[in-house]
Design a protein around this motif. Sequence first.
Motif, mmCIF file in Angstrom:
data_model
loop_
_atom_site.group_PDB
_atom_site.id
_atom_site.type_symbol
_atom_site.label_atom_id
_atom_site.label_comp_id
_atom_site.label_asym_id
_atom_site.label_seq_id
_atom_site.Cartn_x
_atom_site.Cartn_y
_atom_site.Cartn_z
ATOM 1 N N GLY A 47 9.573 87.088 29.560
ATOM 2 C CA GLY A 47 10.169 86.545 30.773
ATOM 3 C C GLY A 47 9.184 86.605 31.924
ATOM 4 N N SER A 48 9.428 85.785 32.932
ATOM 5 C CA SER A 48 8.538 85.752 34.081
ATOM 6 C C SER A 48 8.533 87.078 34.828
ATOM 7 C CB SER A 48 8.945 84.626 35.033
ATOM 8 O OG SER A 48 10.277 84.847 35.499
ATOM 9 N N ASN A 49 9.553 87.897 34.613
ATOM 10 C CA ASN A 49 9.642 89.195 35.271
ATOM 11 C C ASN A 49 9.218 90.353 34.376
ATOM 12 O OD1 ASN A 49 11.916 88.696 33.639
ATOM 13 N ND2 ASN A 49 13.094 90.256 34.692
ATOM 14 N N VAL A 56 15.037 87.331 26.118
ATOM 15 C CA VAL A 56 14.299 86.404 26.989
ATOM 16 C C VAL A 56 15.066 85.084 27.008
ATOM 17 C CG1 VAL A 56 12.107 85.223 27.405
ATOM 18 C CG2 VAL A 56 12.108 87.504 26.377
ATOM 19 N N ASN A 68 14.937 81.362 27.768
ATOM 20 C CA ASN A 68 14.215 80.109 28.018
ATOM 21 C C ASN A 68 15.085 78.924 27.608
ATOM 22 O OD1 ASN A 68 11.773 81.059 29.116
ATOM 23 N ND2 ASN A 68 11.072 81.667 27.089
ATOM 24 N N LEU A 75 21.420 86.462 33.454
ATOM 25 C CA LEU A 75 19.982 86.365 33.195
ATOM 26 C C LEU A 75 19.543 84.937 33.491
ATOM 27 C CD1 LEU A 75 17.504 87.912 32.161
ATOM 28 C CD2 LEU A 75 18.137 87.215 29.847
ATOM 29 N N ARG A 84 13.668 84.397 32.664
ATOM 30 C CA ARG A 84 13.582 85.845 32.861
ATOM 31 C C ARG A 84 13.978 86.590 31.598
ATOM 32 N NH1 ARG A 84 13.078 87.739 38.086
ATOM 33 N NH2 ARG A 84 14.266 89.614 37.600
ATOM 34 N N GLU A 85 13.731 87.909 31.609
ATOM 35 C CA GLU A 85 14.095 88.753 30.478
ATOM 36 C C GLU A 85 14.835 89.986 30.955
ATOM 37 O OE1 GLU A 85 10.299 89.808 28.696
ATOM 38 O OE2 GLU A 85 10.384 91.771 29.620
#
Length: 194
Positions: free
Chosen positions: A37-39, A116, A118, A156, A160-161
């Motif tokens: 994830g982006s985080n 995650v 997506n 979520l 992100r994850e």
Amino acid sequence: MRKTVLSVITAATVALTLSACSDSDSDGKVDNDPPAGSNAAGSKDDADEEDETVIAEEVEETEETEEPATNPAFGQAYTWDNGLTVTVSAPEQFQPSEYAFVEGEGTPLKFTITVVNNTGDNYEPVGDYITLQSGNAEAASIYDMETLSDTPSTVLLDGREIVYSIGFMAADPADLVMEFQPSDYALDSVIFVS
């Protein structure tokens, strides 16, 4: 006659509802290169081109030599066709705190779950349902806010994850089968094996 017509209409409605739930998004595969994830902790946006080439070559070699597994092993990831990915860590033995709610006999095991998103949409992890079989017995969940985290309840966002931990009392720690059912029940559950 009227009863028969109502029965036919009801059966047709149920069949249409079930077929709508079983679209191709429920399919997926074991994922040897799961996304982050982006985080995610330690994620970086800029990758070295050379590293990308080496990774691409390794993945290509893996795809040519290995047949895809039916069920992921603990530590592997699984990605559904809609872009949702789950990874279940290898089990770790741990000591529950004095405030833990523990039922049954066995060895306390902890698993780290990483989800995650997506999918392009928000995902509600609060409805994820996870069970474990150990040996020939169903393993009891361990509830312990001191050593384990709770199933997340915050939505979520796409990209992100979330990482959380769960625990079970395992009758045979060497023989484990975990079923992870995502809260999106249009998706099939995935089975992780030891």
